[in-house]
Design a protein around this motif. Structure first.
Motif, PDB file in Angstrom:
ATOM      1  N   GLY A  22       5.936   0.580  -9.356  1.00  0.00           N
ATOM      2  CA  GLY A  22       6.441   1.815  -9.967  1.00  0.00           C
ATOM      3  C   GLY A  22       6.961   2.813  -8.965  1.00  0.00           C
ATOM      4  O   GLY A  22       7.196   3.977  -9.291  1.00  0.00           O
ATOM      5  N   ALA A  23       7.151   2.395  -7.718  1.00  0.00           N
ATOM      6  CA  ALA A  23       7.622   3.303  -6.661  1.00  0.00           C
ATOM      7  C   ALA A  23       9.060   3.741  -6.921  1.00  0.00           C
ATOM      8  O   ALA A  23       9.844   3.037  -7.559  1.00  0.00           O
ATOM      9  CB  ALA A  23       7.520   2.624  -5.300  1.00  0.00           C
ATOM     10  N   ILE A  56      10.987   6.672  -1.526  1.00  0.00           N
ATOM     11  CA  ILE A  56      10.945   5.766  -0.376  1.00  0.00           C
ATOM     12  C   ILE A  56      12.367   5.289  -0.097  1.00  0.00           C
ATOM     13  O   ILE A  56      13.032   4.735  -0.978  1.00  0.00           O
ATOM     14  CB  ILE A  56      10.033   4.554  -0.658  1.00  0.00           C
ATOM     15  CG1 ILE A  56       8.588   5.008  -0.890  1.00  0.00           C
ATOM     16  CG2 ILE A  56      10.106   3.552   0.489  1.00  0.00           C
ATOM     17  CD1 ILE A  56       7.679   3.907  -1.419  1.00  0.00           C
ATOM     18  N   CYS A  57      12.851   5.535   1.128  1.00  0.00           N
ATOM     19  CA  CYS A  57      14.176   5.077   1.544  1.00  0.00           C
ATOM     20  C   CYS A  57      14.018   3.883   2.473  1.00  0.00           C
ATOM     21  O   CYS A  57      13.161   3.907   3.370  1.00  0.00           O
ATOM     22  CB  CYS A  57      14.925   6.190   2.268  1.00  0.00           C
ATOM     23  SG  CYS A  57      15.297   7.611   1.211  1.00  0.00           S
ATOM     24  N   VAL A  58      14.844   2.856   2.277  1.00  0.00           N
ATOM     25  CA  VAL A  58      14.655   1.631   3.058  1.00  0.00           C
ATOM     26  C   VAL A  58      15.951   1.130   3.687  1.00  0.00           C
ATOM     27  O   VAL A  58      17.027   1.254   3.107  1.00  0.00           O
ATOM     28  CB  VAL A  58      14.028   0.492   2.207  1.00  0.00           C
ATOM     29  CG1 VAL A  58      12.573   0.774   1.917  1.00  0.00           C
ATOM     30  CG2 VAL A  58      14.797   0.260   0.919  1.00  0.00           C
ATOM     31  N   HIS A  59      15.795   0.583   4.886  1.00  0.00           N
ATOM     32  CA  HIS A  59      16.824  -0.211   5.553  1.00  0.00           C
ATOM     33  C   HIS A  59      16.456  -1.659   5.288  1.00  0.00           C
ATOM     34  O   HIS A  59      15.385  -2.109   5.707  1.00  0.00           O
ATOM     35  CB  HIS A  59      16.800   0.103   7.059  1.00  0.00           C
ATOM     36  CG  HIS A  59      17.676  -0.778   7.895  1.00  0.00           C
ATOM     37  ND1 HIS A  59      18.424  -0.281   8.939  1.00  0.00           N
ATOM     38  CD2 HIS A  59      17.919  -2.118   7.899  1.00  0.00           C
ATOM     39  CE1 HIS A  59      19.077  -1.267   9.526  1.00  0.00           C
ATOM     40  NE2 HIS A  59      18.780  -2.403   8.905  1.00  0.00           N
ATOM     41  N   LYS A  68       0.834  -1.214   0.000  1.00  0.00           N
ATOM     42  CA  LYS A  68       0.000   0.000   0.000  1.00  0.00           C
ATOM     43  C   LYS A  68       0.867   1.262   0.000  1.00  0.00           C
ATOM     44  O   LYS A  68       0.582   2.223  -0.718  1.00  0.00           O
ATOM     45  CB  LYS A  68      -0.934   0.008   1.219  1.00  0.00           C
ATOM     46  CG  LYS A  68      -2.178  -0.851   1.037  1.00  0.00           C
ATOM     47  CD  LYS A  68      -3.067  -0.756   2.262  1.00  0.00           C
ATOM     48  CE  LYS A  68      -4.327  -1.613   2.096  1.00  0.00           C
ATOM     49  NZ  LYS A  68      -5.144  -1.634   3.326  1.00  0.00           N
ATOM     50  N   ILE A  69       1.931   1.244   0.804  1.00  0.00           N
ATOM     51  CA  ILE A  69       2.819   2.419   0.842  1.00  0.00           C
ATOM     52  C   ILE A  69       3.489   2.599  -0.516  1.00  0.00           C
ATOM     53  O   ILE A  69       3.489   3.691  -1.094  1.00  0.00           O
ATOM     54  CB  ILE A  69       3.876   2.276   1.960  1.00  0.00           C
ATOM     55  CG1 ILE A  69       3.213   2.253   3.345  1.00  0.00           C
ATOM     56  CG2 ILE A  69       4.883   3.435   1.890  1.00  0.00           C
ATOM     57  CD1 ILE A  69       4.156   1.878   4.476  1.00  0.00           C
ATOM     58  N   PHE A  70       4.044   1.531  -1.046  1.00  0.00           N
ATOM     59  CA  PHE A  70       4.743   1.601  -2.329  1.00  0.00           C
ATOM     60  C   PHE A  70       3.799   2.021  -3.460  1.00  0.00           C
ATOM     61  O   PHE A  70       4.192   2.747  -4.369  1.00  0.00           O
ATOM     62  CB  PHE A  70       5.372   0.247  -2.669  1.00  0.00           C
ATOM     63  CG  PHE A  70       6.747   0.027  -2.081  1.00  0.00           C
ATOM     64  CD1 PHE A  70       7.843  -0.180  -2.895  1.00  0.00           C
ATOM     65  CD2 PHE A  70       6.943   0.015  -0.704  1.00  0.00           C
ATOM     66  CE1 PHE A  70       9.107  -0.391  -2.365  1.00  0.00           C
ATOM     67  CE2 PHE A  70       8.206  -0.199  -0.161  1.00  0.00           C
ATOM     68  CZ  PHE A  70       9.289  -0.399  -0.992  1.00  0.00           C
ATOM     69  N   SER A  71       2.571   1.578  -3.388  1.00  0.00           N
ATOM     70  CA  SER A  71       1.614   1.861  -4.471  1.00  0.00           C
ATOM     71  C   SER A  71       1.035   3.260  -4.401  1.00  0.00           C
ATOM     72  O   SER A  71       0.650   3.823  -5.435  1.00  0.00           O
ATOM     73  CB  SER A  71       0.453   0.853  -4.422  1.00  0.00           C
ATOM     74  OG  SER A  71       0.910  -0.447  -4.590  1.00  0.00           O
ATOM     75  N   GLU A 107      11.887  -5.779  -6.026  1.00  0.00           N
ATOM     76  CA  GLU A 107      10.783  -6.449  -6.736  1.00  0.00           C
ATOM     77  C   GLU A 107       9.474  -5.686  -6.548  1.00  0.00           C
ATOM     78  O   GLU A 107       8.715  -5.468  -7.495  1.00  0.00           O
ATOM     79  CB  GLU A 107      10.647  -7.888  -6.213  1.00  0.00           C
ATOM     80  CG  GLU A 107       9.654  -8.740  -6.944  1.00  0.00           C
ATOM     81  CD  GLU A 107       9.537 -10.134  -6.324  1.00  0.00           C
ATOM     82  OE1 GLU A 107       8.495 -10.781  -6.548  1.00  0.00           O
ATOM     83  OE2 GLU A 107      10.465 -10.575  -5.613  1.00  0.00           O
ATOM     84  N   LEU A 108       9.227  -5.235  -5.303  1.00  0.00           N
ATOM     85  CA  LEU A 108       7.999  -4.498  -5.005  1.00  0.00           C
ATOM     86  C   LEU A 108       8.012  -3.125  -5.698  1.00  0.00           C
ATOM     87  O   LEU A 108       6.981  -2.677  -6.211  1.00  0.00           O
ATOM     88  CB  LEU A 108       7.847  -4.330  -3.487  1.00  0.00           C
ATOM     89  CG  LEU A 108       6.549  -3.700  -2.990  1.00  0.00           C
ATOM     90  CD1 LEU A 108       5.312  -4.455  -3.486  1.00  0.00           C
ATOM     91  CD2 LEU A 108       6.543  -3.641  -1.458  1.00  0.00           C
ATOM     92  N   ALA A 109       9.169  -2.475  -5.732  1.00  0.00           N
ATOM     93  CA  ALA A 109       9.274  -1.174  -6.411  1.00  0.00           C
ATOM     94  C   ALA A 109       8.993  -1.318  -7.904  1.00  0.00           C
ATOM     95  O   ALA A 109       8.308  -0.485  -8.504  1.00  0.00           O
ATOM     96  CB  ALA A 109      10.653  -0.575  -6.180  1.00  0.00           C
TER      97      ALA A 109
END
Length: 445
Positions: free
Chosen positions: A229-230, A175-178, A166-169, A223-225
């Motif tokens: 399209g995030a 979006i920055c990730v650890h 939901k966040i990515f979409s 993969e999620l990005a």
């Protein structure tokens, strides 16, 4: 404000080094030329043919305010930053309370507006249940959304796949990730605790927070990005295995998935645990020479886009605990630029590439307004670096509130001599002036 004319500089900008002068009026660079004539009211600074670089932009720091200010605060750590030639920072949301509402986010901006020596932005933290707050974030004046896909100091782990999707979409923001896989780490930790109890040897840290844990998490995020399209930026990469996930065949401005490496993963290896112990305990862990070599290769061939610090101070007393209770993280912003100039001395990286990875690329990647370059019309965020002035890191010259550094007793061959923030000379003669001149970053989005 009196105009400042920097004379006789080796100006490092956009892949070139040219000898010249820079004129600063008010907050901005108004002229860059081979020779600028001085006027009577100018303050003249002779760079003495040292390097003039754009101030470093550190896209990942933990300055510990609010709630953890016994470790550091925005005032103390930004003071250390400007002494190190870092003129801009982006701070993470795992303070106390966690920065997971718009109100808490703005409170941090208010503190910084009163106390910061450097320019600043704060990231909005995501959790398993704050999507509504995340989606209110203003892309024009907030750097990014931060998601912890592995637990670290101030646990903000997001581990529900439907929430992540939901966040990515739904957000258009960066979006920055650890990235570390929690299940893998838990299983590894259980096995080592069974063998050693709480006093696990430090040189097991990179085996517990393993390359597999990093790769599983990074590959899932990518993969999620791709699916949604995030716009994704992966923090503090630490393994050779992850380097296959990134590309260098398109310009940075066109990349949807970008990568960062931190100074400590370029400097230390698992062989240093015996001497340094928990002082180099970070998440993700410092790993092997093979991993370090692969990070350097990816940095130089542009699969990795940015160099940062993950500056994360803890008190020396906290660090002296046994492995399982010693926190991860260490202070770095005062020494990151000179550490990379040391790598230049060792023939690992050019000065032009240091500037690209520490100033130009963070400015491009985050779309920061008028920073990160030495150009007419840009904010005068600058540092002068003497590449032939040796000094030793010692208690008396460490500015972090925690009072220690993993570089203690190391002799660097380069020194920051001057730092300018928004046109003001804030650091000179090894002294930070009492000028809290930092501004909130704005973004061209």
């Amino acid at each position: 404000m009196q105009p400042i004319l920097i004379k006789n500089a080796q100006i490092v900008n956009e892949g070139k080094i040219i000898k010249g002068d820079v004129l600063i009026e008010n907050e901005f660079i108004v002229e860059v030329a081979e020779n600028i004539s001085a006027e009577e009211n100018f303050q003249i600074i002779d760079a003495q043919e040292n390097y003039l670089i754009p101030g470093a932009i550190d896209d990942q720091v933990h300055f510990r305010e609010p709630g953890l200010t016994h470790k550091g605060n925005i005032e103390s750590e930004s003071r250390a930053a400007v002494a190190g030639g870092v003129t801009t920072f982006m701070e993470q949301p795992n303070t106390v309370p966690n920065t997971v509402t718009q109100e808490l986010l703005e409170q941090k901006y208010t503190i910084a507006s009163q106390t910061s020596f450097a320019n600043y932005s704060f990231m909005m933290g995501a959790t398993n249940d704050n999507l509504e707050e995340v989606l209110k974030t203003n892309p024009k004046n907030v750097a990014a959304i931060k998601i912890f896909l592995g637990s670290s100091t101030g646990n903000m782990l997001v581990d529900r796949e439907e929430v992540l999707e939901k966040i990515f979409s739904n957000t258009k923001m960066l979006i920055c990730v650890h990235c570390e896989d929690e299940a893998t780490i838990k299983n590894n930790l259980a096995a080592y605790k069974e063998k050693y109890g709480d006093d696990i040897p430090m040189n097991c840290h990179h085996l517990i927070r393993s390359d597999e844990a990093c790769y599983i998490s990074s590959s899932k995020a990518i993969e999620l990005a791709k699916k949604t399209g995030a716009r994704l930026h992966i923090f503090h990469l630490s393994t050779a295995k992850e380097m296959s996930l990134f590309q260098n065949d398109i310009p940075l401005e066109e990349k949807k998935i970008t990568a960062e490496v931190c100074v400590h993963h370029l400097w230390f290896t698992d062989k240093d645990y015996d001497q340094k112990g928990t002082l180099i305990k970070w998440n993700p862990a410092v790993k092997t020479q093979k991993d370090k070599d692969a990070l350097w290769k990816a940095l130089l061939d542009d699969r990795i886009d940015v160099i940062a610090t993950d500056h994360a101070p803890h008190t020396i007393e906290e660090k002296q605990n046994p492995y399982t209770s010693a926190p991860s993280g260490g202070p770095l912003v005062q020494h990151s630029v000179v550490a990379m100039f040391e790598a230049n001395k060792q023939g690992k990286i050019s000065v032009e590439k240091i500037v690209e990875k520490m100033a130009h690329n963070p400015a491009k990647l985050f779309q920061i307004d008028r920073r990160g370059f030495i150009k007419k019309g840009f904010y005068a965020d600058l540092a002068i670096v003497n590449p032939n002035s040796s000094w030793t890191v010692a208690k008396e010259n460490i500015l972090y509130k925690c009072g220690w550094s993993p570089f203690e007793d190391y002799t660097f061959n380069s020194k920051i001599t001057h730092t300018f923030v928004n046109g003001a000379l804030v650091y000179e003669n090894e002294q930070v002036k009492d000028i809290r001149n930092g501004k909130r970053l704005e973004f061209n989005r």
